[in-house]
Design a protein around this motif. Structure first.
Motif, PDB file in Angstrom:
ATOM      1  N   MET A 203      70.213  96.565  45.529  1.00  0.00           N
ATOM      2  CA  MET A 203      71.221  97.138  46.349  1.00  0.00           C
ATOM      3  C   MET A 203      71.841  97.376  47.332  1.00  0.00           C
ATOM      4  O   MET A 203      73.072  97.481  48.612  1.00  0.00           O
ATOM      5  N   ARG A 204      71.002  98.614  47.898  1.00  0.00           N
ATOM      6  CA  ARG A 204      70.985  99.472  49.377  1.00  0.00           C
ATOM      7  C   ARG A 204      70.796  98.180  50.720  1.00  0.00           C
ATOM      8  O   ARG A 204      70.936  98.699  51.173  1.00  0.00           O
ATOM      9  N   ARG A 205      70.245  97.180  49.762  1.00  0.00           N
ATOM     10  CA  ARG A 205      70.074  96.198  51.324  1.00  0.00           C
ATOM     11  C   ARG A 205      71.264  95.803  51.806  1.00  0.00           C
ATOM     12  O   ARG A 205      71.471  95.179  52.861  1.00  0.00           O
TER      13      ARG A 205
ATOM     14  N   SER B 235      78.845  88.542  47.633  1.00  0.00           N
ATOM     15  CA  SER B 235      78.153  87.419  47.920  1.00  0.00           C
ATOM     16  C   SER B 235      78.220  86.508  48.960  1.00  0.00           C
ATOM     17  O   SER B 235      77.123  86.063  49.952  1.00  0.00           O
ATOM     18  N   ARG B 236      79.244  86.523  49.915  1.00  0.00           N
ATOM     19  CA  ARG B 236      80.001  85.478  50.621  1.00  0.00           C
ATOM     20  C   ARG B 236      79.265  86.708  52.463  1.00  0.00           C
ATOM     21  O   ARG B 236      79.093  86.315  53.293  1.00  0.00           O
ATOM     22  N   HIS B 237      79.622  87.853  52.227  1.00  0.00           N
ATOM     23  CA  HIS B 237      79.057  88.851  53.791  1.00  0.00           C
ATOM     24  C   HIS B 237      77.400  89.556  54.055  1.00  0.00           C
ATOM     25  O   HIS B 237      77.120  89.627  54.608  1.00  0.00           O
ATOM     26  N   ALA B 238      77.283  89.013  52.632  1.00  0.00           N
ATOM     27  CA  ALA B 238      75.094  89.953  52.845  1.00  0.00           C
ATOM     28  C   ALA B 238      74.428  88.678  52.356  1.00  0.00           C
ATOM     29  O   ALA B 238      73.384  89.122  51.676  1.00  0.00           O
ATOM     30  N   PRO B 239      74.565  86.938  52.726  1.00  0.00           N
ATOM     31  CA  PRO B 239      73.922  86.166  52.514  1.00  0.00           C
ATOM     32  C   PRO B 239      72.134  86.459  52.424  1.00  0.00           C
ATOM     33  O   PRO B 239      71.645  85.782  52.244  1.00  0.00           O
TER      34      PRO B 239
END
Length: 368
Positions: A1-3, A95-99
Motif C-alpha cells: 500500500m505504501r508503494r 489501479s489506473r494511476h499506480a500500474p
C-alpha cells in the motif's frame, strides 16, 4: 500500500480528479452531498482515505481517527450505502494511476483496508446517531468586529450543545451550503448555552468571509458535533502553559475560564502572540481575566515589539521563562507556530505526553 502511495504522490492532483470523476459518473446522486465548488473538499476526502489506509497497522490511532471522521461525516448526510461507491472509485483511481505497484496482492490489501475503514466509520456514525443530532441549528445573537477582518460571533443553538473547553466544531453558513470549516470555542460552557467563536476572514475563505462580513444577529448557521482533545485534566494540579497565536487565543481563553469555573487554583501562564501589537485583538479580555485571578499570568508577545512587550515570537519568549517541565502545555494557532512551539518545548525538556494541540489531520500528527 505504501508503494502505491509513493507512486501516486507526484500526480496526486490527477489521481484525485479521476477519483471524483469516477465517483460522480457511476453514482451521480452522490454529487448533491458535496459543495458546489470542490476546491477544498476534493482534496480533503481523498487525503483522508489515503491517510487512514496507510496507517492501517496502527490500530489505536486509526480507530480514534476514523471514529471522529465517521461521526463528523453525519453532517454531510453520509449513509452506510454510500461507502461501497466511494471504495469502488478509490480502487479504480489507484489501479489506473499506480500500474507499477498494482497487482492482485496490492488490490486485496487496499480492499481489505477500505473495508475496515468504512466499517469503523459506519459503526461510529450509527452509535453517534443514538445520542446526538447530525447537526445543530444556531441563531447568531451577537456579532462584534474586533479588527477589520476579525469578528467575535456569538450563537445560541436550538437545543442543548454539550462540549468541553478547548474543543472545536465545524460551522456551515446559509450562503455556502455544504461548505464546513472548523472553529474553536472561545469560551467554556456557559449556563445560558450561548457559544462564541473568533473568526478571521482569510482570502478566498468562503465561510470565514461570510461569518465576518455578512452574518448578522438573526441569521441561522449550522454546527457540527464538538471534537478535539485539547482539554484540561482536572484530576491534577499541574500548571498550565498556554501558547496562543492570532485567533488561536480563542480556545486558550476557554481553557482559562474552565480552570476558573472548577475553582482549583493552579498556575496558568499564557503567552499571547501576534505579528504586531495591533493584532492582539483580545488582549483586554485576557488582561481582565489576569486581574480577576491571581494564578493567571498573561504575556503578550509580538514579532516587532514596542516598549513593554515581549518580542521575537512565542518560542523565543517561552525560553526566557520557566522551567516548564512540570506543566501541561497547550498550543493553538497557525500550523507553523505550533510546529515551532513543539520543537522549542521539546528542546527545553518538556515531555511529549505533556504537549497538547489539536489539528484537523490529527492522525498525521500522531504518526510523525
Amino acid at each position: 500500500m505504501r508503494r502505491t502511495m509513493a507512486e501516486i504522490e507526484p500526480i496526486a492532483d490527477k489521481v484525485t480528479s479521476y477519483f471524483y470523476a469516477q465517483l460522480f459518473l457511476r453514482h451521480p446522486d452522490l454529487r448533491a452531498l458535496f459543495p458546489a465548488a470542490m476546491d477544498v473538499q476534493r482534496d480533503r476526502l481523498f487525503k483522508a482515505l489515503l491517510t487512514a489506509a496507510t496507517h492501517a497497522d496502527d490500530t489505536a490511532a486509526l480507530t480514534a481517527y476514523l471514529d471522529r471522521l465517521g461521526r463528523g461525516h453525519r453532517k454531510y448526510g453520509t449513509l452506510p450505502e454510500h461507502y461501497p461507491a466511494v471504495g469502488e472509485a478509490l480502487i479504480c483511481a489507484l489501479s489506473r494511476h499506480a500500474p507499477s505497484s498494482w497487482g492482485p496482492r496490492t488490490e486485496a490489501a487496499w480492499v481489505s483496508a477500505y473495508t475496515t475503514i468504512s466499517q469503523i466509520m459506519i459503526d461510529a456514525a450509527t452509535a453517534d446517531e443514538l445520542r446526538a443530532p447530525a447537526w445543530w441549528q444556531a441563531e447568531v445573537v451577537g456579532h462584534e468586529m474586533r479588527t477589520p477582518d476579525i469578528a467575535v460571533v456569538t450563537v445560541r443553538p436550538d437545543q442543548p450543545y454539550p462540549f468541553l473547553a478547548g474543543q472545536y466544531t465545524a460551522l456551515e453558513t446559509p450562503w455556502w451550503p455544504r461548505v464546513w470549516r472548523h472553529y474553536s470555542f472561545a469560551s467554556a460552557p456557559r449556563s445560558d448555552g450561548v457559544l462564541s467563536f473568533h473568526v478571521k476572514a482569510v482570502p478566498a475563505g468562503w465561510v470565514s468571509n461570510a461569518l465576518v462580513h455578512r452574518a448578522r444577529p438573526g441569521d441561522v448557521i449550522r454546527l457540527g458535533a464538538p471534537t478535539g482533545s485539547m482539554t484540561v485534566d482536572h484530576s491534577t494540579d499541574n500548571g498550565l502553559l498556554c501558547l496562543g497565536g492570532g485567533t488561536g487565543i480563542a480556545p486558550i481563553k476557554a481553557l482559562v475560564e474552565d480552570v476558573a469555573q472548577h475553582g482549583r487554583h493552579r498556575s496558568v501562564d499564557v503567552f499571547y502572540g501576534a505579528r504586531r501589537s495591533d493584532d492582539l485583538y483580545d488582549i483586554e479580555t485576557m488582561l481582565r481575566l489576569q486581574q480577576s485571578h491571581s494564578w493567571l499570568s498573561v504575556r503578550p508577545v509580538v514579532d516587532d515589539s514596542p516598549v513593554g512587550l515581549l518580542s521575537g515570537g512565542l518560542p523565543g519568549a517561552v525560553r526566557e521563562y520557566g522551567p516548564w517541565h512540570t506543566y501541561d502545555v497547550y498550543l493553538s494557532g497557525p500550523p507553523g507556530m505550533i510546529r515551532r512551539g513543539v520543537d522549542t518545548l521539546l528542546g527545553i525538556g518538556v515531555s511529549t505526553h505533556r504537549i497538547r494541540h489539536d489539528s484537523i489531520e490529527e492522525l498525521v500528527g500522531a504518526a510523525t
